[in-house]
Write an enzyme that holds these catalytic residues in place. Structure first.
Site, PDB file in Angstrom:
ATOM      1  N   TYR A  11       0.828  -1.222   0.000  1.00  0.00           N
ATOM      2  CA  TYR A  11       0.000   0.000   0.000  1.00  0.00           C
ATOM      3  C   TYR A  11       0.862   1.274   0.000  1.00  0.00           C
ATOM      4  O   TYR A  11       0.838   2.063  -0.956  1.00  0.00           O
ATOM      5  CB  TYR A  11      -0.931  -0.056   1.216  1.00  0.00           C
ATOM      6  CG  TYR A  11      -1.652   1.213   1.553  1.00  0.00           C
ATOM      7  CD1 TYR A  11      -2.243   2.014   0.567  1.00  0.00           C
ATOM      8  CD2 TYR A  11      -1.767   1.621   2.891  1.00  0.00           C
ATOM      9  CE1 TYR A  11      -2.921   3.184   0.908  1.00  0.00           C
ATOM     10  CE2 TYR A  11      -2.449   2.774   3.235  1.00  0.00           C
ATOM     11  CZ  TYR A  11      -3.013   3.556   2.236  1.00  0.00           C
ATOM     12  OH  TYR A  11      -3.676   4.707   2.583  1.00  0.00           O
ATOM     13  N   THR A 117       7.127   2.968  12.684  1.00  0.00           N
ATOM     14  CA  THR A 117       5.728   3.053  13.107  1.00  0.00           C
ATOM     15  C   THR A 117       5.584   3.705  14.481  1.00  0.00           C
ATOM     16  O   THR A 117       6.492   3.600  15.322  1.00  0.00           O
ATOM     17  CB  THR A 117       5.125   1.631  13.176  1.00  0.00           C
ATOM     18  OG1 THR A 117       3.848   1.693  13.812  1.00  0.00           O
ATOM     19  CG2 THR A 117       5.992   0.671  13.977  1.00  0.00           C
ATOM     20  N   TYR A 141       5.145  -6.669  16.673  1.00  0.00           N
ATOM     21  CA  TYR A 141       5.313  -5.861  15.457  1.00  0.00           C
ATOM     22  C   TYR A 141       6.116  -4.591  15.763  1.00  0.00           C
ATOM     23  O   TYR A 141       7.128  -4.295  15.119  1.00  0.00           O
ATOM     24  CB  TYR A 141       3.936  -5.505  14.880  1.00  0.00           C
ATOM     25  CG  TYR A 141       3.983  -4.406  13.860  1.00  0.00           C
ATOM     26  CD1 TYR A 141       4.505  -4.629  12.598  1.00  0.00           C
ATOM     27  CD2 TYR A 141       3.524  -3.122  14.174  1.00  0.00           C
ATOM     28  CE1 TYR A 141       4.571  -3.594  11.658  1.00  0.00           C
ATOM     29  CE2 TYR A 141       3.576  -2.095  13.252  1.00  0.00           C
ATOM     30  CZ  TYR A 141       4.101  -2.331  11.998  1.00  0.00           C
ATOM     31  OH  TYR A 141       4.174  -1.317  11.090  1.00  0.00           O
ATOM     32  N   LYS A 145      10.096  -3.406  14.612  1.00  0.00           N
ATOM     33  CA  LYS A 145      10.465  -2.142  13.951  1.00  0.00           C
ATOM     34  C   LYS A 145      11.495  -1.381  14.790  1.00  0.00           C
ATOM     35  O   LYS A 145      12.421  -0.774  14.262  1.00  0.00           O
ATOM     36  CB  LYS A 145       9.210  -1.290  13.735  1.00  0.00           C
ATOM     37  CG  LYS A 145       8.249  -1.862  12.699  1.00  0.00           C
ATOM     38  CD  LYS A 145       8.802  -1.677  11.301  1.00  0.00           C
ATOM     39  CE  LYS A 145       7.850  -2.123  10.220  1.00  0.00           C
ATOM     40  NZ  LYS A 145       8.308  -1.809   8.866  1.00  0.00           N
ATOM     41  N   TYR A 206     -14.367  -1.302  18.448  1.00  0.00           N
ATOM     42  CA  TYR A 206     -13.666  -2.024  19.514  1.00  0.00           C
ATOM     43  C   TYR A 206     -13.416  -1.091  20.690  1.00  0.00           C
ATOM     44  O   TYR A 206     -12.434  -0.363  20.715  1.00  0.00           O
ATOM     45  CB  TYR A 206     -12.340  -2.571  18.998  1.00  0.00           C
ATOM     46  CG  TYR A 206     -12.471  -3.572  17.880  1.00  0.00           C
ATOM     47  CD1 TYR A 206     -13.378  -4.625  17.953  1.00  0.00           C
ATOM     48  CD2 TYR A 206     -11.686  -3.470  16.731  1.00  0.00           C
ATOM     49  CE1 TYR A 206     -13.487  -5.545  16.920  1.00  0.00           C
ATOM     50  CE2 TYR A 206     -11.795  -4.386  15.700  1.00  0.00           C
ATOM     51  CZ  TYR A 206     -12.691  -5.425  15.804  1.00  0.00           C
ATOM     52  OH  TYR A 206     -12.795  -6.326  14.781  1.00  0.00           O
ATOM     53  N   ASP A 279      -4.682  -1.821  22.213  1.00  0.00           N
ATOM     54  CA  ASP A 279      -4.972  -0.528  21.571  1.00  0.00           C
ATOM     55  C   ASP A 279      -4.762   0.619  22.565  1.00  0.00           C
ATOM     56  O   ASP A 279      -5.496   0.723  23.550  1.00  0.00           O
ATOM     57  CB  ASP A 279      -6.441  -0.475  21.116  1.00  0.00           C
ATOM     58  CG  ASP A 279      -6.647  -0.976  19.707  1.00  0.00           C
ATOM     59  OD1 ASP A 279      -5.664  -1.062  18.953  1.00  0.00           O
ATOM     60  OD2 ASP A 279      -7.807  -1.283  19.352  1.00  0.00           O
TER      61      ASP A 279
HETATM   62  N1  UFG Z   1     -11.071  -0.270  14.966  1.00  0.00           N
HETATM   63  C1  UFG Z   1     -12.415  -0.537  15.239  1.00  0.00           C
HETATM   64  N2  UFG Z   1     -13.040  -1.421  14.421  1.00  0.00           N
HETATM   65  C2  UFG Z   1     -12.431  -2.047  13.362  1.00  0.00           C
HETATM   66  C3  UFG Z   1     -11.083  -1.749  13.103  1.00  0.00           C
HETATM   67  C4  UFG Z   1     -10.417  -0.852  13.928  1.00  0.00           C
HETATM   68  O1  UFG Z   1     -12.995  -0.026  16.183  1.00  0.00           O
HETATM   69  O2  UFG Z   1     -13.081  -2.844  12.681  1.00  0.00           O
HETATM   70  C5  UFG Z   1     -10.388   0.703  15.817  1.00  0.00           C
HETATM   71  C6  UFG Z   1      -9.162   0.120  16.504  1.00  0.00           C
HETATM   72  O3  UFG Z   1      -9.530  -0.523  17.690  1.00  0.00           O
HETATM   73  C7  UFG Z   1      -8.322   1.380  16.698  1.00  0.00           C
HETATM   74  C8  UFG Z   1      -8.688   2.266  15.492  1.00  0.00           C
HETATM   75  O4  UFG Z   1      -9.916   1.742  14.996  1.00  0.00           O
HETATM   76  O5  UFG Z   1      -8.724   2.023  17.859  1.00  0.00           O
HETATM   77  C9  UFG Z   1      -7.660   2.230  14.391  1.00  0.00           C
HETATM   78  O6  UFG Z   1      -7.369   0.861  14.114  1.00  0.00           O
HETATM   79  P1  UFG Z   1      -6.482   0.393  12.857  1.00  0.00           P
HETATM   80  O7  UFG Z   1      -6.418  -1.113  12.922  1.00  0.00           O
HETATM   81  O8  UFG Z   1      -6.990   0.999  11.617  1.00  0.00           O
HETATM   82  O9  UFG Z   1      -5.060   1.046  13.137  1.00  0.00           O
HETATM   83  P2  UFG Z   1      -4.132   0.938  14.434  1.00  0.00           P
HETATM   84  O10 UFG Z   1      -4.148   2.299  15.059  1.00  0.00           O
HETATM   85  O11 UFG Z   1      -4.451  -0.198  15.298  1.00  0.00           O
HETATM   86  O12 UFG Z   1      -2.736   0.565  13.763  1.00  0.00           O
HETATM   87  C10 UFG Z   1      -2.049   1.417  12.896  1.00  0.00           C
HETATM   88  C11 UFG Z   1      -1.274   0.583  11.894  1.00  0.00           C
HETATM   89  C12 UFG Z   1      -0.266  -0.280  12.579  1.00  0.00           C
HETATM   90  C13 UFG Z   1       0.600   0.561  13.433  1.00  0.00           C
HETATM   91  C14 UFG Z   1      -0.208   1.453  14.348  1.00  0.00           C
HETATM   92  C15 UFG Z   1       0.686   2.407  15.036  1.00  0.00           C
HETATM   93  O13 UFG Z   1      -2.167  -0.230  11.186  1.00  0.00           O
HETATM   94  O14 UFG Z   1       0.518  -0.936  11.611  1.00  0.00           O
HETATM   95  O15 UFG Z   1      -1.171   2.190  13.605  1.00  0.00           O
HETATM   96  O16 UFG Z   1      -0.021   3.308  15.744  1.00  0.00           O
HETATM   97  F1  UFG Z   1       1.380  -0.204  14.213  1.00  0.00           F
END
Ligand code: UFG
Length: 323
Positions: A11, A117, A141, A145, A206, A279
């Protein structure tokens, strides 16, 4: 410049490749196509199908291309998976990356830019987060990094290989050609869009009891083109070290869902569920060092515009990169 992009079919790697080509640079993409897509690689780039676990393959690719700079995106990125199969993450994100570093030293590469990250901070105490915040990852993860960032420091000290590690917050949005197509998808914005498209029944939030104004997690969404700009600036710069890349604005999960609703005009059923393990409640970047030292000037400061670019790409590519 001539630049080798490891992981240029993923991506962020494919968006960055497009950006470099648009700015007149020559790009060689090296990718194993484990999670990336051949169709994501810009036709103007030279494509080498190879895996960083094959030290001879990356050595040969660098010897043939003789690039001035390397950008290293090739990694596994699923936080949840890293907590069930940490070996997969340390092997790929650390050991395979070492093959790239060794080859870069052998072939006289001047500069490497590494895709890091915000996960290196774990549960940060200071918001917005400066680079001086302690790095205490809470998942394998983020640890993989961070280990690689530290290895880069030693290669700079011992071999003189200059490096910039860019700590992304939440990459989002699309270019005209390239967008987000992960399988399985775990990221919030593409998941909410799949609901808008009728491909998922509902969005699951979540956690709704976080210490934030609406109870849901806050993240800093940054457009991929703004990330791409930072990679080019980092290649051009002599600066060595780690830099945060985020917009500096935080948006809750509910705010993201509302924005997707506004952009798409579609109905988005929502259910609330338990928190997802690991999270942090709030991740917002202090990116002043990247602005000051690299001259970075992100152009997308508004979540609506970021989400709109992603939605436009999805409408043109309803099945992602699949034919
Ligand atoms: N979330 C939901 N429902 C979903 C998916 C995500 O509520 O179906 C929430 C997650 O709990 C989180 C937020 O949306 O609170 C963002 O979630 P993402 O999975 O989109 O992204 P993250 O913040 O967990 O992770 C991202 C990158 C990782 C990196 C991280 C660093 O995907 O690779 O940021 O902060 F490690």
């Amino acid at each position: 410049m001539k630049i080798l992009v490891a992981g240029g079919a993923g991506y962020i790697g494919s968006c960055c490749t497009e950006y470099l080509l648009d700015h007149g640079h020559e790009v060689v993409v090296f990718d194993a196509l484990l999670n990336g897509h051949r169709a994501a690689v810009d036709e103007r780039a030279t494509f080498v199908h190879g895996n960083l676990q094959d030290a001879a393959a990356i050595d040969a690719a660098l010897a043939a291309a003789r690039p001035e700079g390397v950008i290293h995106f090739a990694a596994f990125i699923e936080v949840g998976e890293s907590m069930t199969d940490p070996g997969k993450y340390f092997r790929n994100n650390v050991s395979c990356g070492l093959n790239l570093l060794e080859a870069a030293v052998r072939q006289g590469v001047r500069k490497i830019v590494f895709s890091s990250t915000a996960a290196v901070y774990g549960m940060p105490q200071t918001i917005p987060i400066p680079e001086s915040e302690p790095t205490l990852p809470v998942n394998a993860y983020g640890e993989s990094k961070l280990i690689f960032e530290r290895i880069l420091g030693w290669y700079e000290r011992i071999h003189g290989l200059r490096y910039t590690a860019l700590r992304y917050f939440n990459a989002a949005g699309a270019t005209v050609r390239c967008g987000e197509d992960h399988n399985p998808e775990s990221h919030l914005i593409p998941i909410v869009m799949q609901v808008a498209e009728g491909r998922r029944p509902q969005v699951t939030i979540y956690g709704h009891d976080y210490p934030t104004p609406d109870g849901t997690c806050i993240r800093d969404y940054i457009h991929v083109l703004d990330l791409a700009q930072a990679h080019l600036l980092a290649l051009e710069s002599d600066a060595v070290g780690c830099f945060n890349l985020g917009s500096g604005s935080g948006h809750s999960v509910r705010a993201v869902i509302d924005t997707v609703r506004a952009v798409t005009g579609r109905d988005l059923p929502v259910v609330e569920a338990a928190r997802r393990a690991g999270d942090p409640p709030r991740l917002i970047s202090d990116s002043s060092a990247a602005r000051r030292v690299l001259g970075w000037a992100p152009r997308f400061d508004d979540l609506h515009a970021i989400v709109d670019s992603a939605w436009q790409w999805r409408q043109k590519h309803p099945h992602g990169y699949a034919r």
